[in-house]
Design an enzyme around this catalytic site. Structure first.
Site, short mmCIF file in Angstrom:
data_model
loop_
_atom_site.label_atom_id
_atom_site.label_comp_id
_atom_site.label_asym_id
_atom_site.label_seq_id
_atom_site.Cartn_x
_atom_site.Cartn_y
_atom_site.Cartn_z
N HIS A 13 -2.12 -7.80 3.82
CA HIS A 13 -2.45 -8.38 5.20
C HIS A 13 -3.33 -9.42 4.50
O HIS A 13 -4.13 -9.38 3.83
CB HIS A 13 -2.82 -7.13 5.74
CG HIS A 13 -3.27 -7.75 7.28
ND1 HIS A 13 -4.46 -8.59 7.52
CD2 HIS A 13 -2.84 -7.40 8.29
CE1 HIS A 13 -4.60 -8.37 8.84
NE2 HIS A 13 -3.49 -7.98 9.55
N ASP A 59 -6.57 -0.95 0.91
CA ASP A 59 -6.40 -1.26 2.32
C ASP A 59 -5.67 -0.16 3.12
O ASP A 59 -4.42 -0.10 2.99
CB ASP A 59 -5.90 -2.77 2.67
CG ASP A 59 -5.42 -2.87 4.06
OD1 ASP A 59 -5.63 -1.99 4.84
OD2 ASP A 59 -4.76 -4.02 4.54
N GLN A 91 -3.04 1.37 7.41
CA GLN A 91 -1.84 1.73 7.83
C GLN A 91 -1.43 3.06 7.44
O GLN A 91 -0.40 3.69 7.51
CB GLN A 91 -0.55 0.90 7.55
CG GLN A 91 -0.72 -0.58 8.15
CD GLN A 91 -0.50 -0.54 9.86
OE1 GLN A 91 -0.12 0.46 10.19
NE2 GLN A 91 -1.14 -1.35 10.39
N CYS A 123 0.37 -11.01 10.28
CA CYS A 123 -0.69 -11.69 9.46
C CYS A 123 -0.42 -11.35 7.99
O CYS A 123 -1.43 -11.02 7.01
CB CYS A 123 -2.14 -10.80 9.91
SG CYS A 123 -2.62 -11.36 11.16
N LYS A 181 -6.39 2.21 14.96
CA LYS A 181 -5.03 2.45 14.40
C LYS A 181 -4.88 3.96 14.44
O LYS A 181 -3.77 4.21 13.88
CB LYS A 181 -4.76 1.66 13.32
CG LYS A 181 -4.92 0.14 13.32
CD LYS A 181 -4.15 -0.48 12.03
CE LYS A 181 -4.52 -1.69 11.78
NZ LYS A 181 -3.99 -2.84 12.87
#
Lengths: 142, 425
Positions: free
Chosen positions: B142, B219, B222, B383, B245
């Site tokens: 991302h 990261d 998700q 993104c 999220k």
């Protein structure tokens, strides 16, 4: 036809369309009927910054009237772009600078012109006015 | 209706199995946003990868803060401030437990994943990166895990190296191992790809990097909302994720960092809360975690995240993961049946994200028509422009599923796609 008459004409055209699928289909048709932009003009310098679909825009001026040429890689955007090209083309820079495409609200497409919408249409209108401004300046200097 | 009564049939649930025992219909009812119509049709919300929805309990908790508890946290001597501080700090304990961090001060509050990564890039990077040093990223990052590193690279003379991916959307691990060298000073990769759904082999990445004493940042934006993520088991050095999220509100996120690393890192934003002593000559820093938390934070939002974590725990992350997997399988199966639908990203290990294209219809066109049908999907490059460049496509339509979605939502999406095809056909 004055730009005001054009507004009314476009609104009238959309009045007969019953529901959203018909309106969108009509918009897509307008896009597909628009004169294609030469591939040579589909370059980064002519790209209107939008987040998702790409919009290319060029313009020139003949006898004091601005003519716009545009294209997009998305069908709905292209149709809306075609509407804007038709609306603003053939008018002098002052008219373009002082007129807003109010018809977009009346034909139920206002959300597409929202500056927060990621389809570049709002930026396109801005870019069209920048062209008009540039032509006006050029005219006053010559 | 109390959350506990309807959520789980407590007697049948076994946390260590993935047998689905949750009453998902009751779960869905706890998300008020989902109970509305959009363009005259019941909303099908499939944009959870961008922002998931909040359960009623989180909304109520935030309301309670605003109507009865609002003041400023830390340092206040009065009752409201002290109470607010307690609630706000309670979330830190809940996060620590949720991700199984070793120490409370390893949980840093940020404004989201992006902010967390910027913090590490600027604070760690400025201290340790030198000219010619290398930062390894991957092709499926991302922008939030690209741009902060580009910025610190420009400032320090470090360079980015990129792990390529296959057309299935899997990292080329051989290339990764070859990229590791004495010049590598950081490996920063995405745990689960937001654009493709790929679950990356982060254990292997961490092990290989650690063998050379290179720190790893993941990261996890998700990953955390959809599975059990254990900091101690992963042994990762930095881990970034966002509240919105994981059924929480927007504007809040977490940076997990190993204590010994965070302690050595300088603060990167100055202001109130992060100081120990201030004179015009010199300022000394507060201890962890406050060293990195300058200024008045989004208190309501932080407290809200705590309630969201309670909610997720109540259902159980194993249950959530299993249910989302079930939904992903169903969606993949049903979408694959539609002629001209091309699924982008077919990694063997995937989270509940399906990116796809419908023939040569532009994703924004498809998204516009799906929206008219009451179906919320994301369209565009997500993104992650390098991912789109890999496939040479302008973007995709992305359906990201959450545990409160159901088979009916997927059926509506399938109907919607068929309608889009007909519309542009």
């Amino acid at each position: 036809m004055s730009i005001q008459e054009k507004q009314e004409r476009i609104v009238k055209e959309f009045k007969v369309l019953q529901d959203w699928p018909e309106r969108y289909k009509y918009i897509i048709k307008l896009g597909s009927k628009m004169d294609p932009l030469p591939e040579a003009d589909k370059v980064d310098e002519n790209l209107v910054k939008g987040c998702q679909s790409q919009v290319w825009l060029t313009a020139d001026m003949n006898d004091g009237k601005v003519e716009y040429y545009a294209d997009s890689d998305a069908a709905i955007t292209k149709g809306l772009v075609a509407l804007m090209v038709r609306f603003f083309s053939g008018h002098d820079p002052n008219t373009i600078l002082t007129t807003n495409p109010d018809f977009i609200d009346e034909i139920g497409m206002a959300q597409h012109l929202s500056p927060t919408r990621a389809n570049g249409l709002a930026s396109m209108v801005k870019q069209m006015k920048i062209y008009a401004m540039a032509f006006k300046t050029k005219e006053s200097l010559s | 209706m109390a959350t506990t009564e309807v959520l789980v049939m407590e007697d049948t649930i076994k946390k260590d199995t993935t047998r689905l025992t949750t009453d998902w219909q009751a779960v869905r009812k706890q998300f008020p946003v989902l109970q509305q119509k959009v363009h005259g049709q019941p909303l099908v919300y499939l944009d959870n990868g961008a922002s998931s929805q909040m359960p009623q309990s989180t909304i109520d908790r935030i309301n309670r803060y605003h109507s009865a508890e609002h003041s400023n946290v830390h340092r206040g001597i009065h009752t409201l401030s002290q109470r607010g501080t307690d609630y706000y700090e309670e979330t830190r304990k809940k996060v620590k437990k949720f991700i199984n961090a070793r120490h409370l001060e390893e949980v840093i509050y940020t404004t989201g994943t992006t902010d967390s990564i910027n913090l590490v890039a600027q604070s760690y990077g400025r201290k340790y990166f030198r000219e010619g040093d290398e930062i390894i990223l991957s092709e499926m990052e991302h922008h939030a895990n690209i741009v902060p590193w580009q910025m610190i690279a420009e400032q320090t003379g470090a360079v980015l190296r990129v792990i390529p991916m296959t057309d299935n959307g899997e990292l080329k691990m051989d290339d990764f191992h070859h990229l590791l060298s004495d010049r590598t000073k950081m490996v920063a990769v995405v745990h689960v790809s937001n654009a493709l759904g790929t679950i990356n082999p982060v254990e292997e990445i961490i092990e290989a990097a650690h063998a050379r004493d290179i720190p790893v940042l993941l990261d996890g934006a998700q990953a955390v909302p959809h599975s059990v993520v254990d900091m101690q088991k992963l042994d990762v050095d930095f881990y970034a994720f966002s509240a919105h999220k994981m059924c929480g509100p927007t504007g809040f996120g977490i940076l997990y960092g190993k204590k010994e690393l965070l302690q050595e890192m300088p603060p990167y934003r100055g202001g109130g809360d992060m100081i120990d002593k201030v004179t015009f000559e010199k300022t000394t820093w507060n201890d962890l975690p406050h060293k990195f938390e300058a200024g008045t934070p989004p208190i309501a939002v932080g407290i809200g995240l705590g309630t969201s974590l309670d909610y997720l725990n109540e259902i159980g992350m194993e249950q959530i993961e299993a249910r989302e997997h079930e939904l992903l399988d169903y969606a993949t199966q049903e979408l694959s049946k539609i002629e001209d639908v091309r699924i982008i990203g077919s990694s063997a290990k995937k989270a509940s994200v399906i990116s796809f294209l419908i023939g040569d219809i532009h994703p924004t066109d498809a998204g516009t028509i799906l929206d008219q049908k009451g179906i919320a999907v994301r369209t565009g490059h997500h993104c992650a422009q390098p991912v789109m460049q890999h496939y040479n496509i302008p973007g995709t339509v992305r359906a990201s599923l959450s545990f409160y979605n159901n088979e009916e939502d997927i059926d509506r999406l399938v109907e919607g796609i068929k309608y889009v095809k007909e519309f542009f056909g």
